[in-house]
Design an enzyme around this catalytic site. Structure first.
Site, PDB file in Angstrom:
ATOM      1  CE  LYS A 111      -4.007   1.931   2.502  1.00 11.06           C
ATOM      2  NZ  LYS A 111      -4.818   1.832   3.736  1.00 11.06           N
TER       3      LYS A 111
ATOM      4  CB  SER B 275      -8.089   3.679   2.515  1.00 11.66           C
ATOM      5  OG  SER B 275      -7.226   3.029   3.442  1.00 11.66           O
TER       6      SER B 275
ATOM      7  CB  SER C 282      -8.244   0.968   5.504  1.00 11.78           C
ATOM      8  OG  SER C 282      -8.994   2.155   5.485  1.00 11.78           O
TER       9      SER C 282
END
Ligand SMILES: [Zn+2]
Lengths: 489, 498
Positions: A76, A151, A175
């Site tokens: 990420k 996210s 997330s």
């Protein structure tokens, strides 16, 4: 599809260790897959081909070995990587190349993990769909018109579309878990302090936690063990060994365990297909020898509002540093404008609408005269939620719930309705406020043919319990094979 | 003869002053408060920085235990209560020299609370009450380029040096100081002086005001004599020498007195002090005050100093400077007056160190009080900042005592050391300065007598007042290196002997 792509991380590492395949071949197969399908999925913001192949060669040269040596990973873009661009999904960091590695990146490199590149996310991890990324949304491999959640939708979409067997996400209010649920993958948020935050670009310091994404519970546990453990560079890191998560994932046995079903997480707003799969999972746990009882956590009803005061408050301070003075975007520096004017112009141009909304919320909540009513009150609610967990865990070993009330929603459906978007994290937020670990694993398909997630929540520092339960459910349901039902890209 | 009443005293005849002093002390830790960067002063800009003190995305602070240790020691030396549990807080505001646009500080939970410091002003003791002692990180330093004033107005651009960002800073805040009357300025100076000596004695800071490691904010307000409600205060920022502390108080008393006399009100504001003129000028008005949005720093865990650790620190504190000074005076036979003189001149420690380096007490005191303080005043610096060490003074004194140097030569040597020419012995060697030897002196004496038989005859006849020209001739012949007293003795001896 190349069989190397369908293999689990555990299988790949074994083949590489046995020299049945080289780490370079494995990396190349995944890089080729990215080149082939990521135009459709948009999981990656940056692919580090050279870095990935160089690391794979080190594994092939025998410099590094270990249970995940040579396994490719999707990282990420909120985790800083030395020499590799890191944006946190924001225009304000576009072009920034960090001069240092996050602790978990160091640990993964030392373990021989091959980082393929940086994955898409909602800007500064604020969102539940990746639609708040400054660089365009990622798409759900199950249905490209839908979001992969957020996210951390990029990492989950990459794992679900076989672009990487494992990934790293970060979880502030869900997330990691909500994207895992809607993409049919596994995602775990470790105990707060169980994984170093050094090098994790902060959204909300007291809630943020990095964790693994994978296609199997065991792979998630293996990655958890690599990245976990005390880090002297993070004051909030727990000075204790990583809980025995890998052993628990292998044990996969729930006989005699006490399972609590959270009363508050059902009813209106929950998709019937989601509740049906959840009920079936609970029935299976009972069949496997666990006892199940309903547990009421009354303050969970206030988790969402408390979260939307605490997280924006911390974010308003954490994001103050993006001011054009030292790195990242700079707008309006015409030689005449003052530093304050350049700061304002840069922040106006560099932050998206959702980030601005939360900065304004947080600034307001911390203001003199409002602090007690908002931030102070939210902290009290946080304490009450922690007490709910504590008293629940006196009666049961773990709590279970649906991970998210609905399956993947379509792109554009909620982007202009913040409240609808926030509801996607209804069931995941309490664990962040409490600090305990929680995991989502696939538990079947809803009536719309989209994956449903089962959430397992455990006490602080008892991360192994959720792996034990999850691995048992996975084995009983065969949910590690669920992705095979996804339509080909 | 009548002397006009100075405005300061005139104002304080009619108003009672209330002071408040906020002192910032840079701790002398090897590394910064939340990272491993060096704290050494004067390095190239932005060479002592890392991801943490630059506030790069993802970086996190880790508290330097030594800084906590030092802060607790300061609190204990100031008789404070040490918090059993407290947290850092974030103070949020935007400024380019703050890497994160928030400062990690302490807000409503300071580490040390409620103490005091007794100070002596010309024999009278004042108790200054301390409200709090807390720990925070320093900011970077902005330099405004292209303007005439060095301030931001008129500058074309600014440069920022982050070497200072993250250096541990202790803030010591007094409670309001009332009841000083005319001695307000002297009390302020005495407090900062005593605090500086205490901090130096603790070994927690090099307390160099000229380098900014000790900085003072001076708050002053006036109220009509006999009133109990404090007036509106001004806050004069960054007053950077002991003398300036005194001057800033005097100036503010006079300025505020003039305003109040004229029926105007004092504005609550921060003010800048100007070293050159001794005046202050307005800065930011507090009436448009910032909301700092303090909240507990979530990246750090709470501090919980263990009571037995605090007790250990307390037991190991050095004696306070006032006690040390008294003991020092007794040990070396200094009178109360001499001690007060040395204290006021700020040379007690220097004299102490000079004695420790081997000098006789009288000689050590003489050098510092009688000569070097004057030189420091000429240069506008503290005596301690002069480019000469107590050890060097002791060496010069020793050379004087053994006759190697005359008093005149000794001063020349000191001047040369101050000018950076090196150690006393090297200076003497380089200049060839030394007292003429006995043989050389005898030869010069004989030559002088032979060259001036008339004068020699007068002296032989008992007119000792005629000896002067002969002494002069000897001094000339030896290039000024002769001990004049010894030359005189020798001349008389030779002339008497016939
Ligand atoms: Zn540093």
């Amino acid at each position: 599809m190349n069989p190397l792509l369908a293999a689990t991380a555990t299988e790949l590492a074994a083949k590489i260790a046995a020299r049945e395949v080289s780490a370079v071949e494995v990396a190349q197969a995944h890089l080729d897959r990215i080149a082939e399908v990521d135009e459709k999925v948009h999981a990656f913001l940056h692919v580090d081909t050279d870095g990935a192949l160089a690391q794979a060669r080190r594994v092939d040269d025998g410099e590094i070995s270990g249970p995940l040596a040579g396994v490719p990973l999707a990282l990420k873009d909120v985790i800083v990587t030395k020499g590799v661009p890191t944006t946190a999904g924001s225009r304000i960091l576009q072009g920034w190349v960090p001069p240092y590695d996050a602790t978990i990146v160091e640990r993964m490199r030392a373990a021989g993990i091959v980082v393929l590149g940086k994955t898409n996310m909602d800007e500064f991890a604020m969102g539940s769909s990746t639609e708040h990324s400054a660089f365009g949304p990622s798409r759900n491999p199950w249905d490209l018109t839908r979001t992969p959640g957020g996210s951390g939708g990029g990492s989950s979409a990459a794992v679900a579309s076989y672009q990487a067997p494992i990934g790293i996400g970060t979880d502030t209010g869900g997330s990691i878990r909500q994207p895992a649920a809607v993409t049919g993958t596994v995602g775990a948020k470790p105990t707060y302090g169980g994984v170093s935050r050094y090098g994790l670009i902060a959204f909300s310091s007291s809630l943020d936690q990095a964790g693994p994404c994978a296609r199997t519970v065991l792979d998630a546990a293996l990655l958890h063990e690599v990245i976990g453990g005390h880090d002297p560079r993070d004051s909030t890191s727990i000075a204790a060994a990583v809980p025995p998560v890998v052993a628990a994932a292998r044990q996969a046995d729930v006989s005699g365990m006490r399972i609590g079903v959270v009363t508050q997480f059902k009813g209106d707003g929950y998709q019937p297909g989601v509740l049906a799969r959840f009920d079936e999972s609970v029935a299976i746990l009972e069949k496997l020898g666990a006892t199940v009882e309903e547990v009421s956590c009354p303050h969970f009803d206030y988790a969402l509002p408390a979260y939307y005061l605490i997280a924006p408050s911390e974010a308003s301070s954490n994001l103050a540093r993006y001011d054009a003075m030292r790195y990242g975007l700079r707008v309006g520096d015409d030689g005449v404008a003052s530093a304050e004017e350049v700061m304002a112009a840069t922040r106006d141009a560099g932050f998206g609408a959702e980030v601005k909304r939360r900065i304004i919320l947080g600034t307001y909540a911390l203001s003199a005269g409002y602090y007690d009513a908002y931030y102070g009150q939210a902290q009290k609610v946080r304490t009450l939620i922690s007490r709910d967990f504590a008293s629940a865990f006196e009666r049961v070993d773990v709590l279970v719930s649906p991970t998210t009330p609905t399956t993947a929603f379509t792109l554009g459906e909620r982007v202009d309705d913040p409240m609808a978007m926030y509801l996607a994290d209804l069931c995941t937020i309490p664990s962040n406020l409490y600090g305990g670990p929680a995991l989502s694993l696939p538990c079947g398909l809803s009536d719309d043919g989209l994956p449903v997630g089962l959430q397992v929540m455990a006490p602080v520092q008892a991360d192994e319990r959720m792996y034990r339960v999850a691995a048992a459910v996975e084995a009983a349901l065969g949910s590690d094979k669920l992705l095979e039902k996804a339509p080909p890209l | 003869m009548t002397i006009a009443t100075p405005p300061y005293d005139d104002v304080l005849d009619r108003y009672d002053p209330v002071l408040g002093l906020e002192t910032h002390v840079e701790l002398g830790t090897v590394t910064k408060l939340f990272c491993g960067c060096s704290t050494v002063f004067g390095a190239e800009p932005n060479t002592q920085v890392c991801p943490v003190c630059l506030g790069l995305p993802g970086s996190l602070p880790v508290t330097n235990g030594t800084a906590i240790d030092y802060t607790v020691r300061i609190g204990l030396a100031l008789h404070c209560r040490i918090a059993e549990w407290c947290r850092f807080a974030r103070k949020n505001y935007f400024y380019p020299d703050m890497p994160k646009n928030y400062q990690v500080s302490q807000y409503d939970e300071p580490l040390c609370i409620d103490g005091y410091l007794d100070v002596d002003v010309d024999g009278d003791e004042f108790r200054i009450e301390i409200e709090r002692v807390h720990l925070e990180e320093d900011t970077g330093k902005s330099m405004h380029v292209g303007g005439s004033t060095g301030r931001i107005h008129g500058a074309t651009h600014s440069l920022v040096d982050y070497n200072r960002a993250g250096i541990p800073l202790v803030e010591i805040v007094t409670k309001p100081i009332a009841g000083t009357g005319h001695r307000a300025a002297a009390v302020a100076k005495a407090y900062v002086t005593e605090l500086r000596d205490l901090l130096r004695g603790l070994g927690v800071s090099d307390v160099r005001m000229e380098q900014g490691s000790l900085r003072c904010d001076v708050n002053v307000s006036l109220m009509p004599k006999g009133a109990t409600a404090y007036g509106t205060r001004s806050e004069t920022k960054n007053v950077n020498s002991l003398r300036s502390v005194e001057r800033a108080v005097r100036y503010e008393v006079e300025r505020q007195g003039a305003r109040l006399d004229g029926g105007e009100r004092v504005v609550q504001e921060t003010r800048h002090f100007h070293e050159d003129s001794g005046t202050t000028s307005p800065g930011r008005s507090k009436e448009e005050a910032q909301d700092y949005r303090y909240f507990p720093e979530p990246d750090l865990v709470p501090l919980a100093p263990a009571p037995d650790w605090v007790a250990q620190l307390e037991a190991s504190l050095p004696e306070p400077p006032s006690v040390a000074r008294r003991r020092f005076a007794t040990e070396h036979g200094f009178s109360d007056l001499e001690l007060t003189q040395m204290t006021n001149a700020g040379v007690v420690d220097l004299v102490r160190e000079t004695i420790a380096a081997g000098a006789a007490p009288g000689k050590a005191r003489g050098w510092w009080l009688g000569y070097l303080v004057g030189r420091a005043n000429d240069a506008g610096v503290e005596a301690a900042s002069l480019a000469i060490t107590p050890a060097q003074i002791a060496r010069v004194g020793a050379l004087e005592d053994d006759g190697t140097l005359t008093n005149k030569l000794a001063r020349q040597v000191v001047e040369a050391v101050l000018a950076g020419e090196g150690e006393p012995d090297a200076v003497i060697e380089a200049h060839g300065w030394k007292v003429a030897g006995e043989d050389e002196l005898v030869a010069a004496v004989d030559a002088a007598i032979a060259a001036s038989p008339d004068i020699a005859a007068k002296v032989r006849d008992g007119n000792q007042g005629a000896l002067g020209p002969l002494v002069g001739a000897v001094m000339k012949a030896t290039g000024g290196s002769a001990d004049a007293k010894r030359a005189r003795e020798l001349l008389l001896e030779r002339l008497a002997g016939g």
